[in-house]
Design a protein around this motif. Structure first.
Motif, mmCIF file in Angstrom:
data_model
loop_
_atom_site.group_PDB
_atom_site.id
_atom_site.type_symbol
_atom_site.label_atom_id
_atom_site.label_comp_id
_atom_site.label_asym_id
_atom_site.label_seq_id
_atom_site.Cartn_x
_atom_site.Cartn_y
_atom_site.Cartn_z
ATOM 1 N N ASP A 19 36.930 39.124 26.032
ATOM 2 C CA ASP A 19 36.827 40.448 26.559
ATOM 3 C C ASP A 19 37.496 40.461 27.905
ATOM 4 O OD1 ASP A 19 35.103 41.378 24.385
ATOM 5 O OD2 ASP A 19 33.469 40.920 25.569
ATOM 6 N N LYS A 20 37.322 39.569 28.641
ATOM 7 C CA LYS A 20 38.153 39.503 30.196
ATOM 8 C C LYS A 20 39.617 39.638 30.046
ATOM 9 C CE LYS A 20 36.603 36.440 33.034
ATOM 10 N NZ LYS A 20 36.014 35.110 33.404
ATOM 11 N N ALA A 23 41.260 42.864 28.775
ATOM 12 C CA ALA A 23 41.176 43.721 29.853
ATOM 13 C C ALA A 23 42.565 43.640 30.705
ATOM 14 C CB ALA A 23 39.912 43.555 30.940
ATOM 15 N N ILE A 24 43.062 42.659 30.908
ATOM 16 C CA ILE A 24 44.421 42.238 31.565
ATOM 17 C C ILE A 24 45.534 42.061 30.686
ATOM 18 C CG2 ILE A 24 43.030 41.609 33.377
ATOM 19 C CD1 ILE A 24 44.372 38.774 32.862
#
Length: 319
Positions: A19-20, A23-24
């Motif tokens: 998920d982290k 996001a980028i």
């Protein structure tokens, strides 16, 4: 030095890392590739912003640091791809980073790491113990060591590639074929997709993970290991955390030769239009050489593309 009592990485940690990272970063392509009449898939991690999958583990580790830890900075050890991953993440997060790199690392990797703003500390390979060099820096600066493969956050970050591939494929991969240095990616994939077979592929003479899996204990490289073009796959030994994840999960280790790796680089350039560095082509080399089983749910990891133009051109044109 990495402690043996650090926490164990988990699948929940892999899902959080996925998920982290989503996001980028956009997902890297999952490309169809036909080998010996079998249509399988290649995960093009060569197209990451730093040219390798290592950005996944680096981002997951650095983004988990406390404010106090960020202020003290980080230290990493790498021949180039983890170096760039850590340097890139550190730059984005405003964290000081020192990277211990071998003097004989490819110049393109040394220059790219410096260009991202990291301090490069050189050591002689062979001759010096890179972990000792890094340990002194950590002690002197109070910095956090971001190990290339023996760190639970790094392992979980690398596993995000498996979550991503599963989503793109629309089903659980039957197997992952992974280029292997210390086993960070392989361990992450094993956690990400518990039902998938994991094949670790290492250069001839540097199969420390494969030997460790067979022996049930960590085996270190000998005093005079053979030369290999796979500069990204040359750790002296795996770590307890990696072996604990892979033991009983990974298939027997697979070894590839330099010529098999070069053939894989040529194949990737001709068939997939991708530039793949030697270490990043090891998994594909094993597939092309018939050393691992293939089916329509097989995912082959193309892990890095950081190679200089002259070396790549020479490899392409060699008889």
């Amino acid at each position: 030095m990495i402690r043996d009592d650090i926490r164990q990485p988990t699948r929940e940690g892999v899902l959080d890392a996925a998920d982290k990272i989503a996001a980028i970063l956009p997902p890297t392509p999952l490309l169809p590739v036909t080998i010996d009449g079998v249509r399988c898939w290649a995960k093009a991690e060569v197209l990451q912003p730093v040219g390798a999958f290592k950005v996944r583990g680096a981002w997951n580790r650095l983004s988990a640091l406390t404010e106090a830890e960020r202020a003290r900075g980080v230290v990493a050890v790498s021949s180039g791809n983890h170096a760039q991953g850590v340097a890139g993440a550190a730059k984005r997060l405003g964290i000081p980073a020192a990277i211990v790199m071998p003097r004989n690392a490819p110049q393109v990797k040394l220059e790219a790491t410096r260009a991202l703003g990291a301090e490069v500390v050189l050591y002689d390979r062979p001759g010096e113990d890179r972990d000792e060099v890094a340990a002194k820096l950590v002690e002197q600066r109070g910095a956090v060591l971001v190990h290339a493969f023996g760190d639970p956050w790094v392992i979980e970050g690398q596993g995000s590639a498996g979550i991503e591939a599963e989503g793109q494929l629309g089903r659980t991969p039957s197997r992952f074929i992974a280029c292997c240095g210390g086993g960070g990616l392989a361990a992450g994939l094993a956690l990400a997709c518990p039902e998938a077979a994991i094949h670790v592929v290492e250069p001839q003479g540097w199969d420390m993970v494969g030997q460790s899996l067979a022996a049930g204990e960590i085996i270190s490289v000998g005093a005079s290991p053979p030369a290999t073009i796979c500069d990204a796959l040359q750790p002296d030994a795996t770590k307890p955390v990696n072996l604990s994840v892979l033991q009983g999960r990974a298939e027997p280790g697979v070894v590839v030769t330099d010529e098999e790796v070069r053939a894989a680089q040529r194949f990737a350039f001709a068939k997939l239009r991708l530039v793949v560095e030697p270490g990043g082509a090891a998994a594909l080399a094993a597939a092309l050489a018939g050393k691992v089983p293939l089916d329509e749910s097989t995912v082959i990891m193309l892990t890095g593309g950081n190679t200089d133009a002259a070396s790549f051109a020479a490899m392409l044109t060699a008889p």
